[in-house]
Design an enzyme around this catalytic site. Structure first.
Site, PDB file in Angstrom:
ATOM      1  N   HIS A 191       0.836  -1.215   0.000  1.00 51.76           N
ATOM      2  CA  HIS A 191       0.000   0.000   0.000  1.00 51.76           C
ATOM      3  C   HIS A 191       0.869   1.263   0.000  1.00 51.76           C
ATOM      4  O   HIS A 191       0.425   2.308   0.473  1.00 51.76           O
ATOM      5  CB  HIS A 191      -0.945   0.020   1.204  1.00 51.76           C
ATOM      6  CG  HIS A 191      -1.688  -1.253   1.423  1.00 51.76           C
ATOM      7  ND1 HIS A 191      -2.936  -1.502   0.907  1.00 51.76           N
ATOM      8  CD2 HIS A 191      -1.324  -2.400   2.071  1.00 51.76           C
ATOM      9  CE1 HIS A 191      -3.328  -2.716   1.249  1.00 51.76           C
ATOM     10  NE2 HIS A 191      -2.356  -3.294   1.947  1.00 51.76           N
ATOM     11  N   SER A 198      14.879  21.728 -16.229  1.00 51.01           N
ATOM     12  CA  SER A 198      13.703  22.541 -16.513  1.00 51.01           C
ATOM     13  C   SER A 198      14.182  23.863 -17.087  1.00 51.01           C
ATOM     14  O   SER A 198      15.218  24.391 -16.679  1.00 51.01           O
ATOM     15  CB  SER A 198      12.917  22.783 -15.232  1.00 51.01           C
ATOM     16  OG  SER A 198      12.129  23.947 -15.351  1.00 51.01           O
ATOM     17  N   LYS A 252      15.906  21.799 -11.047  1.00 48.94           N
ATOM     18  CA  LYS A 252      15.256  20.547 -11.408  1.00 48.94           C
ATOM     19  C   LYS A 252      16.167  19.561 -12.129  1.00 48.94           C
ATOM     20  O   LYS A 252      16.954  19.934 -12.979  1.00 48.94           O
ATOM     21  CB  LYS A 252      14.040  20.816 -12.319  1.00 48.94           C
ATOM     22  CG  LYS A 252      12.870  21.477 -11.644  1.00 48.94           C
ATOM     23  CD  LYS A 252      12.212  20.642 -10.539  1.00 48.94           C
ATOM     24  CE  LYS A 252      11.434  19.474 -11.091  1.00 48.94           C
ATOM     25  NZ  LYS A 252      10.201  19.888 -11.747  1.00 48.94           N
TER      26      LYS A 252
END
Ligand code: ARG
Length: 477
Positions: A166, A287, A293
């Site tokens: 999960h 980016s 980034k």
């Protein structure tokens, strides 16, 4: 002349004899496949050479005619490879383009090549020859990726990380064990591709249009020349069957699905929130606006391309679902999805095989995450069971221990012995050994478990599976 302007000349077509009107120019383009099926040219030529040799063997062609055809076809192949061949939409597809050029090159003999065959068995043969080769290349890339996983798993056999269910921390595992799970998925993919190749490797040639031919053809001989396992057993089925293409696309969809799951984990794990892994700069981009980034483009793109490949599988199933026997022009629509499936899959496998050897694990971060989510709670329950506490009671006791640790803001291993003993008098000082991450993974030492010793065994078994004797030879052909 206006009329003539919008029509092309039917007389140029190999099948023009029956027609009074030339083909409408738009219809000509609409029905043509040469723009994409020219990719099959080397296989079309290979098939034609085998067919010509067989026709000579049974006495339909003289040796001189066969030789003229074979050398003409070889010349055409060279022209195509040099990009000097001029493809014509008027000649519809790869088959008629090559045949027309052959006749221009070698005259009468060229016109005899199509004896005892049809484009229907020809195209089905071409695709199978092509796909057989592509499966070989795919198996090669798949093997490279599997080997990269084995090497990385070996390096990381002892590296502790949290295992998830999960997406919540479940139990400690080794990174090597996780990598070997990816290996297992790909090994099933390998087996599926090898099995699919057996059914691809059946020869339609000889089925002609659909009913076979009145010439005494020797299909076993043609099959042998082309390396097919056997000739197809029913002429109607031979020209219309595209199961092999659907089956291949199903294998491809499953491989992409595996790569996509793999990608999803790489994307998550390279994020600042997980920070388990570093991908090589060469496989990431930045980016244009946010200077900080470093984006995991390769995994993201592979995850995205999975949709395309899954779509092609649906496309082919839908293409076939309402077709009566035998060949229908619908089948011309099999090629673009099939070609795109092979290209997308090959590129995705290649990107992963190149990238995986450069994945850097961050063992400290992984370890820290494993020690945060009470990952050894099951080990404590098992400890109590070994001391005679029924598992359900042990589960309840450990639940209370977790609540206690949550209240204290510490891990299970940080709870003092007297606190633990208030929950069960079966707990003694040796409990701390099993509450460590190392103790937990080391204790799962059975076949298929996460203990480093078992991971190393699994890696050895994986290497044995990839040894050439187990891969039926022809993979890299
Ligand atoms: N271009 C066709 C295809 O891809 C070749 C076979 C055409 N046969 C025919 N009878 N029109 O299926």
């Amino acid at each position: 002349m206006t009329e003539n302007d919008s029509k092309s000349c039917g007389a140029e077509k190999p099948w023009g004899g029956r027609f009074e009107q030339p083909t409408d120019r738009f219809v000509e383009e609409f029905t043509a496949s040469v723009d994409f099926d020219k990719r099959l040219a080397p296989y079309d030529i290979q098939g034609s050479i085998a067919h010509a040799r067989m026709l000579q063997k049974i006495g339909v062609l003289t040796q001189a005619e066969r030789d003229a055809i074979v050398s003409g076809l070889e010349q055409i192949l060279a022209e195509i490879q040099r990009e000097e061949f001029s493809w014509s939409v008027t000649l519809e597809d790869v088959h008629m383009n090559i045949e027309a050029r052959l006749t221009r090159l070698v005259g009468e003999a060229g016109k005899k090549l199509h004896t005892g065959r049809s484009r229907n068995d020809q195209v089905a043969t071409d695709i199978r020859l092509w796909l057989r080769d592509e499966i070989g290349r795919l198996l090669g890339e798949l093997g490279r990726l599997q080997n990269a996983l084995l090497d990385l798993a070996e390096r990381e056999a002892d590296t502790i990380m949290p295992g998830f269910t999960h997406l919540q921390v479940a139990q400690p595992i080794t990174f090597g064990h996780h990598l070997m799970a990816w290996f297992e998925m790909l090994q099933r993919d390998r087996e599926r591709l090898l099995d699919c190749r057996r059914r691809v490797n059946v020869m339609p040639l000889g089925a002609a249009a659909m009913a076979g031919t009145s010439f005494p053809i020797d299909r076993a001989y043609t099959a042998e020349l082309l390396g097919f396992e056997r000739p197809a057993s029913n002429s109607l089925d031979a020209v219309s069957d595209r199961d092999f293409a659907i089956e291949f696309c199903a294998c491809a969809a499953l491989i992409m699905t595996h790569l996509s799951r793999f990608s999803e984990e790489l994307v998550l794990w390279t994020s600042a929130q997980f920070d388990f892994l570093e991908l090589p700069d060469a496989f990431c981009t930045g980016s244009s606006i946010m200077p900080q980034k470093k984006n995991p483009d390769v995994p993201e793109l592979v995850r995205g391309k999975t949709g395309r490949v899954n779509g092609h599988l649906m496309g082919l199933l839908t293409l076939m679902k309402a077709q009566p026997l035998a060949y229908n022009k619908d089948n011309q629509e099999d090629k673009e999805p099939l070609f795109d499936t092979v290209d997308t899959l090959l590129n995705s496998l290649r990107a992963f095989a190149d990238m995986v050897p450069h994945i850097q694990a961050k063992p400290d971060r992984m370890r820290q995450a494993a020690s945060q989510g009470f990952a050894t709670a099951t080990d404590l329950a098992d400890y109590l069971v070994r001391r005679g506490v029924p598992f359900r009671d042990a589960h309840e006791i450990v639940g209370q221990a977790v609540r206690l640790a949550l209240q204290q803001g510490c891990d299970l291993a940080d709870l003092p012995l007297d606190r633990l003993q208030t929950l069960s008098d079966k707990i003694e000082a040796d409990v701390y050994r099993i509450l460590t991450l190392e103790g937990s993974v080391a204790s799962r030492a059975h076949h298929g478990g996460t203990a480093p010793g078992q991971v190393k065994k699994a890696i050895e078994e994986g290497r044995a599976l990839l040894r050439p004797s187990k891969t039926h030879g022809a993979e890299t052909k």
